[in-house]
Design an enzyme around this catalytic site. Sequence first.
Site, PDB file in Angstrom:
ATOM      1  N   ASP A 103      73.419  90.057  21.668  1.00  0.00           N
ATOM      2  CA  ASP A 103      73.988  90.282  22.981  1.00  0.00           C
ATOM      3  C   ASP A 103      75.474  90.646  22.753  1.00  0.00           C
ATOM      4  O   ASP A 103      76.009  90.417  21.659  1.00  0.00           O
ATOM      5  CB  ASP A 103      73.822  88.970  23.753  1.00  0.00           C
ATOM      6  CG  ASP A 103      74.711  88.890  24.952  1.00  0.00           C
ATOM      7  OD1 ASP A 103      74.613  89.789  25.793  1.00  0.00           O
ATOM      8  OD2 ASP A 103      75.502  87.931  25.057  1.00  0.00           O
TER       9      ASP A 103
ATOM     10  N   ASP B   1      78.735  90.408  25.446  1.00  0.00           N
ATOM     11  CA  ASP B   1      79.697  89.461  26.019  1.00  0.00           C
ATOM     12  C   ASP B   1      79.334  88.023  25.683  1.00  0.00           C
ATOM     13  O   ASP B   1      78.173  87.627  25.832  1.00  0.00           O
ATOM     14  CB  ASP B   1      79.739  89.583  27.552  1.00  0.00           C
ATOM     15  CG  ASP B   1      80.307  90.907  28.024  1.00  0.00           C
ATOM     16  OD1 ASP B   1      79.876  91.953  27.508  1.00  0.00           O
ATOM     17  OD2 ASP B   1      81.168  90.890  28.910  1.00  0.00           O
TER      18      ASP B   1
END
Length: 462
Positions: A182, A184
């Site tokens: 992922d 952020d």
Amino acid sequence: MTTRYRVEYALKTHRRDQFIEWIKGLLAVPFVLNSQPTAAYEEDYDEVKSLQAMAQAVHRRYAEIMRDVEGLVNDHIRHQRLQTTSKLKMLVPSIGSFFTPLHLEAAFVYQDKQRAISSRRFVAPSFNDVRLILNTAQVMALMRPSPLPSNKPTNLTANQSAPHTSNPTAATTTSLQLLTFDGDVTLYDDGASLLPTNPVIPRLIHFLSRDMRIGIVTAAGYTDASRYHARLHGLLDAIQTSPLLTTRQRHNLIIMGGESNFLFVFDETSPSLLRYIHRRDWILPVMHAWNEEAIQSLLSIAEAAFRSCIRTLNLPASILRKERAVGIYPTRSDHRFAREQLEETVLVVQQLLDLSPEARGAGIPFCAFNGGNDVFVDIGDKSLGVRGCQKWFGAGDGDEAGPVKEEATLHVGDQFLSGGGNDFKARLACTTAWITSPQETVALLDEMSEWEGVGIGAASLN
Ligand code: IMP
Ligand code: MG
């Protein structure tokens, strides 16, 4: 009937991971029975000895519990293959599929050394302790795999775990081929960019240099490569100039944006170092059936739901509608929404989409999630994003042909709560590790190199 229990369940279930809570509950018993909260921290010899004895006794009992859970996971894997209900499924109804066994006992021993869990007298094994033990157990299993348990069903009792290897040194080569991350909170702070000084960069280059494929599977959805370059330039520039990588290894970095919508591949000849891959060249078979009209109508229903939340919750928010997503963000950039407002918005929008015959009828998967200070509905989800990466990197001949397998893929992310987390869906497509900060991602990658038997050399860290 709406009992208090059911109301509590509806309110809290999206904020709990049932497997972790269940393990926490098992570990709480030896903690309660063995902890010595009245013993003073003194240099007194007997006192010190008794605390050491307590730590040893508790360690033994925690380790036994983790060994038993490890056995239950192996048993669950056998039942998965037979498509029957396992004991673990009865104990934790929300449990999903496991793609590998978990080395839980060995992982506990490792994390106990790091966190002195057994020596604590006032704080019982916590959510974070168990989360980190699960991460270690998963990466141990990937980096030092052992054979999957046989199909023979076993009747497990509390003290009797199925035969399996909890010895992580038993095998020598990793089965891992694809790492997905992922963006952020996992690779960089929320809303930030991947800067040249980010310590994750040499770790990612190390894994690329060992022929690992890497996909950044992010919700951030841009159609323009330069936007991803702006967010990820620290990593892209370092890959471009690293003497440790061959051209082929550089091409093993891809970005899957908008959960599962936009694919970019590293390309040293492009000004943004990324090349857009047209959908027809990579999409999954299931995506061929999605039609543009149905996508836009689903997004319009979501947009109307967002507008109603802005009104009812009085949110100082603006709407952002994109090609494959719609969301809300604070109108004033320095405003922070309350966690409750974000969660309420996710649950309302999710429910309205679930209840809408038009949205349901379209059969298009979507993902409503809380992005920390915004809420988005994206077309598709990270299970499809990871599967897109598995397909892109898929290779092999004859029987081996096909996408990278689930058990050869690890997704690292921060959003694994069942309601409101977009990494949660990745669990359908691969093994996962749940981190809570970019620092934890770095620690996890170092742990993986440790199990791989090749620490990341000082040279590559400079
Ligand atoms: P992730 O943690 O890498 O999945 O990124 C999530 C963040 O990306 C969200 O919280 C948003 O701030 C941002 N974002 C930008 N564009 C989009 C989009 O199209 N859909 C969802 N999130 C987006
Ligand atoms: Mg995230």
